[in-house]
Scaffold this motif. Structure first.
Motif, mmCIF file in Angstrom:
data_model
loop_
_atom_site.group_PDB
_atom_site.id
_atom_site.type_symbol
_atom_site.label_atom_id
_atom_site.label_comp_id
_atom_site.label_asym_id
_atom_site.label_seq_id
_atom_site.Cartn_x
_atom_site.Cartn_y
_atom_site.Cartn_z
ATOM 1 N N LEU A 63 55.028 52.937 15.325
ATOM 2 C CA LEU A 63 55.575 52.762 16.682
ATOM 3 C C LEU A 63 55.565 51.481 17.181
ATOM 4 O O LEU A 63 56.729 51.032 17.601
ATOM 5 N N ILE A 64 54.319 51.113 17.131
ATOM 6 C CA ILE A 64 54.376 49.735 17.638
ATOM 7 C C ILE A 64 54.891 48.428 16.835
ATOM 8 O O ILE A 64 54.461 47.221 16.983
ATOM 9 N N PRO A 79 45.280 55.322 16.024
ATOM 10 C CA PRO A 79 44.689 55.155 17.328
ATOM 11 C C PRO A 79 45.371 55.658 18.532
ATOM 12 O O PRO A 79 46.464 55.566 18.571
ATOM 13 N N ILE A 80 44.313 56.103 19.667
ATOM 14 C CA ILE A 80 44.989 56.720 20.709
ATOM 15 C C ILE A 80 45.619 55.502 21.649
ATOM 16 O O ILE A 80 44.846 54.587 22.113
ATOM 17 N N PRO A 81 46.717 55.436 21.908
ATOM 18 C CA PRO A 81 47.548 54.541 22.683
ATOM 19 C C PRO A 81 47.327 54.635 24.228
ATOM 20 O O PRO A 81 46.919 55.777 24.613
ATOM 21 N N PRO A 82 47.250 53.668 25.082
ATOM 22 C CA PRO A 82 47.344 53.801 26.514
ATOM 23 C C PRO A 82 48.531 54.353 27.158
ATOM 24 O O PRO A 82 48.587 54.695 28.289
ATOM 25 N N LYS A 122 45.291 63.765 22.084
ATOM 26 C CA LYS A 122 44.487 64.519 21.718
ATOM 27 C C LYS A 122 44.427 64.955 20.167
ATOM 28 O O LYS A 122 44.614 65.950 19.889
ATOM 29 N N PRO A 123 44.573 64.033 19.290
ATOM 30 C CA PRO A 123 44.733 64.451 17.802
ATOM 31 C C PRO A 123 43.548 65.054 17.297
ATOM 32 O O PRO A 123 42.409 64.923 17.574
ATOM 33 N N ASN A 163 42.087 58.196 10.265
ATOM 34 C CA ASN A 163 42.729 58.239 11.364
ATOM 35 C C ASN A 163 42.953 56.755 11.689
ATOM 36 O O ASN A 163 43.093 56.451 13.033
ATOM 37 N N ASP A 164 42.559 55.943 11.065
ATOM 38 C CA ASP A 164 42.576 54.573 11.493
ATOM 39 C C ASP A 164 44.047 53.720 11.746
ATOM 40 O O ASP A 164 44.016 52.888 12.137
ATOM 41 N N ARG A 165 44.825 54.463 10.970
ATOM 42 C CA ARG A 165 46.340 54.206 10.891
ATOM 43 C C ARG A 165 47.087 55.467 10.972
ATOM 44 O O ARG A 165 46.804 56.379 10.354
#
Length: 805
Positions: free
Chosen positions: A651-652, A677-680, A632-633, A643-645
């Motif tokens: 990390l990925i 981006p919010i990761p799963p 929840k940024p 916040n596109d990057r």
């Protein structure tokens, strides 16, 4: 709050600010059970809600004012009554003549008379005679005024319905001796009988010259009214050694209070006199009956003497005959007295066996003092039973006790009468034998003279008995005419000059006390129900972790999302400067990678991290802020950057470090890496091994790395990040963080799960409740610009006084 187990004290680092110099002071956290009561801290929590006290005091005083305007003043009427109780020394030393004149007075028990005065029967009679079933009232400002004996109208009820006892009757007086009932428009005249849903009644003209134009007529149920009046009346015995009773009655009408007591005493005295007169009347009736019988017998004997003398021509009696006659006369007198006593005993025995409620007759002609005492006691018990039967229920213990005493006395009378009759029978037999001897002597007297002596003897006997009854009749009539009550009015009813209630001083004092007590109870209830952090003492006592700094609340006009201008001298800006200074005391002073977390969301991690980074940048330090809250940024919204990057891309392995670093625009030395981006799978992403590489690269370029982490109490992300952080700043928010969360913080500190754990107390309300002196240097935040430091309100002076004390 207290720990169930008593851990050993330990030291933590607490940083203060004195004369603009920052020093590290070791603080020993003492066992909570050993800490003394802090009176100032206790009072400060009430000062936070100081405005409740004048508010509630004003409300309660206003309520007291309206109550005093509405409530009718109640006055107390008192009277004093003396009861003649022989057992307590009243009326026991009278002369024989006075005893003769008061032979029907009897003795009274003060306790019994107290019950009689409070009896339902007497009070019902008082209400009927005073007409208290109908009350009159009128509006007087906010309240009502009683119109007892002052009403311009009078109601004579004939028949009342149940509706009359539930709803009052409103009479509107109009000009020309006319009036209207309730909301009716029809004009009516006085002196007529009306019939409506209240019943049938007549309206008469009352007090003339009254300015009252509207009268409320209240019909009171007799049963409830009697109980109400008895409830407002008190009868006491001021001195247990005396027989004086004090009567008091409370009423809104002074005149009605005195009238009730006057009428009650009149009814009580008249009831007592009626009992005595009934006893005397029954005795007179018995004597009159006996006189009538003796008068007839005496007339017959006198006619026999006259006829005998005329027929026999007798003029004198010989000396011998005179001697026999005197002896026989004396003996016959005794015999007749015995016969009279036997008749009286038979009459008494017949009365006792009949078991009726009449008064026992002719106790004056009985010579036996025991029987006289028993009959007197029987009369008193019979009168007492009749009195209790009128004023008490059938199963009343007092009435049952009197009935038992009556039965015992009746049995004693029967036994005594039997004994007396046996004795009188023996006396009669002896007298008859003597008469037989004298009769034998008279045989020598000529027959004519003997016959004359016999007739003359009967005449003498009847005359003596006739005179005796006449004497007793006059004595009884004299006693009947001089019958007085056994009670005497000592002080006539008088009313108090000032009302006994409502007592204005007590009402005002009680209202003021309630105005103080109510907010105290509300505040205590609020604190009892509030399980959030209120003071820094809560943190030190429960979590027992060092507090690195405090951050106060922003002004209302300042948005919580905005960045504080670190060039200003506002209170919050100075707090961040102090917090920036205290960072050098974390650990061994070389901690540059700092993680910020909290227990739950909303405790101000992003706000503190942004402004702390800005403060470091203004101190000429290169600072980068990492948005590691991958779930929840919020940094991008507060700093208004894209916040596109961000961290997720790095990390990925999609982006290089230089691609995710962005300038904030706040200060050239303040950069940010948003979460991206919010990761799963945030937890797995943080554990893939690239996070240490990221931090290592950033340490080469920046002096401080601030990591904005998600709440530790909700997800495990903060625990994964803590392994790579040199220090941890744990956010605790005033009036928001729960006390239970502090225990978790303390556990984290003791188990060393987070390196160099310290607490930042955020959102502190530096009002009166929190307490002056928690500011750095002890001077408070009014010193700084933007805090209206020049305003000298009484609240600030009060807080200064509290701080000095």
């Amino acid at each position: 709050m207290y720990f169930p187990n008593k851990p050993k004290p330990y030291e933590a680092t607490f940083v203060t600010m004195t004369d603009r110099k920052h020093v590290a002071v070791p603080v020993e956290y003492a066992d909570p059970e050993e800490q003394d009561f802090n009176l100032q801290e206790y009072l400060r929590r009430y000062l936070r809600y100081w405005y409740l006290f004048p508010l509630f005091v004003g409300l309660t005083l206003t309520a007291a004012f309206f109550y005093l305007q509405i409530a009718q003043p109640v006055y107390q009427s008192t009277a004093t009554l003396l009861i003649k109780d022989e057992k307590k020394g009243v009326g026991g030393s009278t002369t024989d003549m006075l005893e003769e004149l008061t032979q029907f007075s009897g003795n009274k028990l003060v306790e019994n008379e107290m019950e009689i005065l409070q009896s339902y029967t007497l009070m019902s009679q008082v209400i009927d005679e005073l007409g208290l079933q109908v009350g009159y009232e009128t509006r007087d400002g906010l309240g009502t005024r009683d119109l007892y004996k002052q009403s311009p109208v009078l109601i004579e009820p004939k028949v009342l319905t149940e509706h009359a006892y539930q709803e009052p009757l409103i009479i509107h007086l109009e000009e020309g001796n006319q009036f209207r009932l309730n909301s009716e428009s029809e004009l009516r005249t006085f002196g007529r009988t009306f019939r409506n849903e209240w019943g049938e009644f007549k309206v008469l003209k009352g007090v003339t010259g009254s300015v009252v134009t509207e009268v409320k007529v209240v019909f009171r149920d007799p049963v409830r009214l009697t109980e109400d009046i008895l409830g407002r009346m008190a009868i006491t015995q001021p001195n247990v050694k005396s027989t004086v009773l004090s009567l008091s009655y409370d009423d809104v009408s002074v005149q009605r209070g005195k009238d009730v007591l006057n009428k009650l005493l009149d009814v009580y005295i008249q009831s007592s006199l009626n009992d005595k007169n009934r006893e005397a009347s029954n005795t007179l009736k018995f004597i009159e009956d006996r006189l009538g019988l003796i008068t007839g017998e005496l007339g017959d004997v006198e006619r026999d003497v006259e006829s005998y003398k005329r027929n026999q021509g007798l003029t004198d009696i010989s000396a011998e005959s005179q001697i026999f006659l005197d002896n026989i006369k004396e003996n016959d007198t005794k015999l007749n007295e015995v016969n009279v006593q036997l008749r009286i005993l038979e009459s008494v025995e017949s009365y006792v066996q009949s078991d009726n409620d009449a008064v026992a007759p002719a106790t004056y002609m009985i010579n036996d003092p025991v029987l006289v005492s028993l009959l007197t006691r029987f009369n008193e018990l019979a009168i007492q039973r009749e009195r209790y039967a009128r004023t008490t229920a059938a199963n009343n213990p007092l009435l049952e006790t009197v009935n038992t005493q009556l039965a015992n006395t009746r049995q004693a009378i029967r036994e005594n009468v039997q004994n007396l009759k046996r004795g009188l029978d023996l006396s009669r037999q002896n007298l008859e034998s003597v008469n037989n001897r004298f009769s034998a002597g008279l045989r020598s007297i000529p027959q004519k003279e003997r016959e004359y002596v016999g007739i003359k003897r009967q005449q003498t006997i009847k005359e003596g008995l006739y005179l005796y009854l006449l004497q007793k009749r006059e004595e009884t009539a004299l006693a009947y005419a001089s019958t007085v009550t056994d009670s005497r009015l000592v002080d006539a009813p008088k009313a108090s000059f000032h009302p006994i209630k409502p007592k204005k001083s007590i009402i005002w004092l009680g209202a003021f006390g309630a105005g103080i007590a109510i907010p105290l109870m509300l505040i205590n209830l609020l604190f009892m129900l509030n399980n959030t952090i209120q003071t820094r003492d809560d943190i030190e006592q429960i979590a027992r972790v060092s507090i690195l700094g405090e951050v106060g609340t922003l002004k209302k006009e300042t948005s919580p999302d905005s960045i504080i201008k670190m060039t200003s001298r506002s209170a919050v800006a100075e707090q961040f400067r102090a917090l920036r200074t205290n960072l050098q005391y974390l650990g061994d002073g070389s901690c540059r990678t700092i993680m910020l977390t909290s227990s739950i969301g909303g405790e101000g991690k992003s706000f503190v991290s942004i402004n702390l980074a800005a403060s470091l940048a203004y101190a000429d330090k290169r600072v980068i802020l990492l948005g590691m809250d991958l779930r929840k940024p919020s940094l991008q919204e507060r700093l208004r950057v894209p916040n596109d990057r961000g961290v997720t891309n790095y990390l990925i392995g999609q982006s290089r470090l230089s691609d995710v670093i962005q300038p904030t625009g706040v200060h050239p030395r303040f950069d940010v890496i948003t979460s991206g981006p919010i990761p799963p799978n945030p937890s797995e992403l943080l554990s893939n091994g690239r996070l240490p590489q990221l931090l290592a690269e950033l340490r080469e370029q920046y002096d401080y790395i601030l990591i904005d982490c998600p709440p530790f109490g909700l997800v495990t992300d903060a625990a994964l990040i803590a392994e790579h952080a040199e220090a941890t700043l744990y956010l605790v928010r005033f009036n928001y963080t729960l006390r239970d969360h502090l225990r978790h913080i303390g556990e984290l500190s003791r188990t060393k799960r987070f390196h160099n754990l310290s607490v930042i107390f955020n959102g502190v309300n530096y009002g009166a409740g929190y307490g002056y002196g928690y500011g750095y240097g002890g001077y408070g935040y009014g010193y700084y610009d933007g805090e209206e430091s020049q305003v000298r309100t009484w609240q600030h002076r009060l807080k200064r006084m509290v701080a000095k004390n």
